[in-house]
Design an enzyme around this catalytic site. Structure first.
Site, PDB file in Angstrom:
ATOM      1  N   LYS A  76       0.615  -0.901  -0.272  1.00 32.90           N
ATOM      2  CA  LYS A  76       0.156  -0.115   0.203  1.00 32.90           C
ATOM      3  C   LYS A  76       0.533   1.193  -0.379  1.00 32.90           C
ATOM      4  O   LYS A  76       1.889   1.382   0.928  1.00 32.90           O
ATOM      5  CB  LYS A  76      -0.493  -0.075   1.690  1.00 32.90           C
ATOM      6  CG  LYS A  76      -2.445  -1.191   1.058  1.00 32.90           C
ATOM      7  CD  LYS A  76      -3.179  -0.291   2.403  1.00 32.90           C
ATOM      8  CE  LYS A  76      -4.727  -1.278   1.911  1.00 32.90           C
ATOM      9  NZ  LYS A  76      -5.403  -1.328   3.021  1.00 32.90           N
TER      10      LYS A  76
ATOM     11  N   HIS B 207      -8.849 -12.367   0.072  1.00 28.96           N
ATOM     12  CA  HIS B 207      -8.880 -11.457   2.166  1.00 28.96           C
ATOM     13  C   HIS B 207      -8.056 -12.555   2.605  1.00 28.96           C
ATOM     14  O   HIS B 207      -7.748 -12.193   3.692  1.00 28.96           O
ATOM     15  CB  HIS B 207      -9.377 -10.391   2.152  1.00 28.96           C
ATOM     16  CG  HIS B 207      -8.346  -9.295   2.436  1.00 28.96           C
ATOM     17  ND1 HIS B 207      -7.168  -8.523   2.073  1.00 28.96           N
ATOM     18  CD2 HIS B 207      -8.367  -9.016   4.262  1.00 28.96           C
ATOM     19  CE1 HIS B 207      -6.799  -7.705   3.143  1.00 28.96           C
ATOM     20  NE2 HIS B 207      -7.700  -7.469   4.115  1.00 28.96           N
TER      21      HIS B 207
ATOM     22  N   ARG C  46      -4.872 -14.767   3.482  1.00 28.11           N
ATOM     23  CA  ARG C  46      -4.573 -13.703   4.030  1.00 28.11           C
ATOM     24  C   ARG C  46      -4.464 -13.616   5.300  1.00 28.11           C
ATOM     25  O   ARG C  46      -3.373 -13.373   6.458  1.00 28.11           O
ATOM     26  CB  ARG C  46      -4.125 -11.943   3.563  1.00 28.11           C
ATOM     27  CG  ARG C  46      -3.251 -11.020   4.085  1.00 28.11           C
ATOM     28  CD  ARG C  46      -3.699  -9.088   3.719  1.00 28.11           C
ATOM     29  NE  ARG C  46      -3.618  -8.475   4.347  1.00 28.11           N
ATOM     30  CZ  ARG C  46      -1.874  -8.291   4.454  1.00 28.11           C
ATOM     31  NH1 ARG C  46      -1.160  -8.066   4.453  1.00 28.11           N
ATOM     32  NH2 ARG C  46      -1.452  -6.817   4.935  1.00 28.11           N
TER      33      ARG C  46
END
Length: 327
Positions: A193, A266, A269
């Site tokens: 990010k 996700h 993750r």
């Protein structure tokens, strides 16, 4: 940014500041745009700048100029929050994000651009959010997921992708942006990010899966120049897309007998992070592995499951003490 062309002042300057000075990603910039566009459309209706019967997605938010923005006060923002809740049925999480966008926007308008004397969003409160534990696969479910990656022409690629998700805790955007040159021995460089690079160390499972994938990738043949660096390619020999990876994960999640709505890319993750923490990885080391800017973000993985609670109670030195039979 594609949205800034016809934006009114100071909305246009805000996005230029966020992208050029703050260095936010395109995705983050887009999220700010959608949130602030919703707010501007509300202001357009509030200040009667358009016909109230106009469909929501057609409200000309560009009509909200600076003189109308200066009329916004705390009560206006509270009205907007009520509108999000009542008319748009936004969840507390969605409302909290929109409030954060407004807070950032007015901070820029007042403190940076100095176009307003008082910040109407300075004292706004964020909706209370219920903390929930991140959903993740168990070790058994993870092993089952990896074991059913067979019978597909892309099985070597898909197995490698799932292995990286489950072992390294990569974000989807990080995975699809990996280039072949990002792999150096037992390390992988990923772009996280905000354009921040970090080094991910590869365990034996990842190295083995990557070696097998690279061997198969070399057999693909000619790849368009703009996609030659991409580690993972689609059937059309282009860099693999977000949607292709999501569809692939959904396919194998279903094949493993799991709920695809509950377990997404996700959540893989989350699985990697949770399993690492439960097996002794230090919280600060986990922060570095996941690329979290703040430790508080990583601390969601410090939860304990029922098995751990049961084990903790069983370790009490009084756990085996029983009342003796009375005569």
């Amino acid at each position: 940014m594609k949205h800034t062309k016809n934006l009114p002042t100071p909305l246009k300057e805000f996005f230029q500041y966020m992208e050029n000075i703050k260095g936010v990603s395109r995705k983050t910039s887009d999220e700010y745009f959608y949130d602030l566009r919703t707010f501007y459309r509300f202001l357009c209706l509030k200040f009667e700048l358009c016909n109230p019967d106009v469909p929501t997605d057609q409200i000309p938010f560009e009509l909200v100029r600076l003189d109308y923005l200066r009329k916004v006060d705390l009560n206006t923002i509270y009205e907007y929050i009520a509108h999000l809740n009542r008319d748009r049925s936004n969840t507390a999480v969605s409302r909290a994000r929109k409030i954060a966008s407004i807070r950032s926007y007015f901070k820029f308008v007042c403190n940076r651009a100095k176009l307003m004397d008082e910040n109407p969003a300075a004292d706004i409160e964020t909706p209370k959010l219920e903390k929930s534990l991140p959903k993740h696969l168990s070790v058994g479910d993870s092993l089952d997921l990896l074991s059913i990656v067979t019978g597909d022409k892309n099985q070597v690629r898909d197995y490698c992708i799932l292995t990286l998700f489950l072992n390294c805790g990569l974000r989807l955007a990080e995975l699809i942006s990996i280039n072949v040159t990002d792999i150096r021995g037992d390390t992988l460089t990923v772009l996280g990010k905000g354009g921040k690079e970090r080094t991910v160390y590869l365990n034996d499972a990842c190295q083995s899966a990557l070696a097998a994938h690279l061997e198969e990738r070399a057999k693909i043949g000619e790849v368009p120049d703009s996609h030659k660096k991409a580690l993972f390619l689609s059937n059309r020999k282009l860099r693999i897309s977000r949607r292709t990876v999501q569809a692939m994960v959904e396919k194998y999640i279903k094949k493993a007998g799991l709920d695809p709505k509950r377990y997404t890319t996700h959540k893989l993750r989350h699985t990697a992070a949770t399993l690492m923490y439960q097996n002794g990885v230090d919280i600060r080391a986990l922060q570095e592995i996941l690329g979290h800017e703040h430790l508080s973000t990583t601390e969601i993985y410090t939860h304990v499951d029922n098995a751990q609670l049961r084990e903790a109670v069983s370790k009490n030195p009084l756990a085996s003490v029983k009342q003796k039979n009375k005569k």
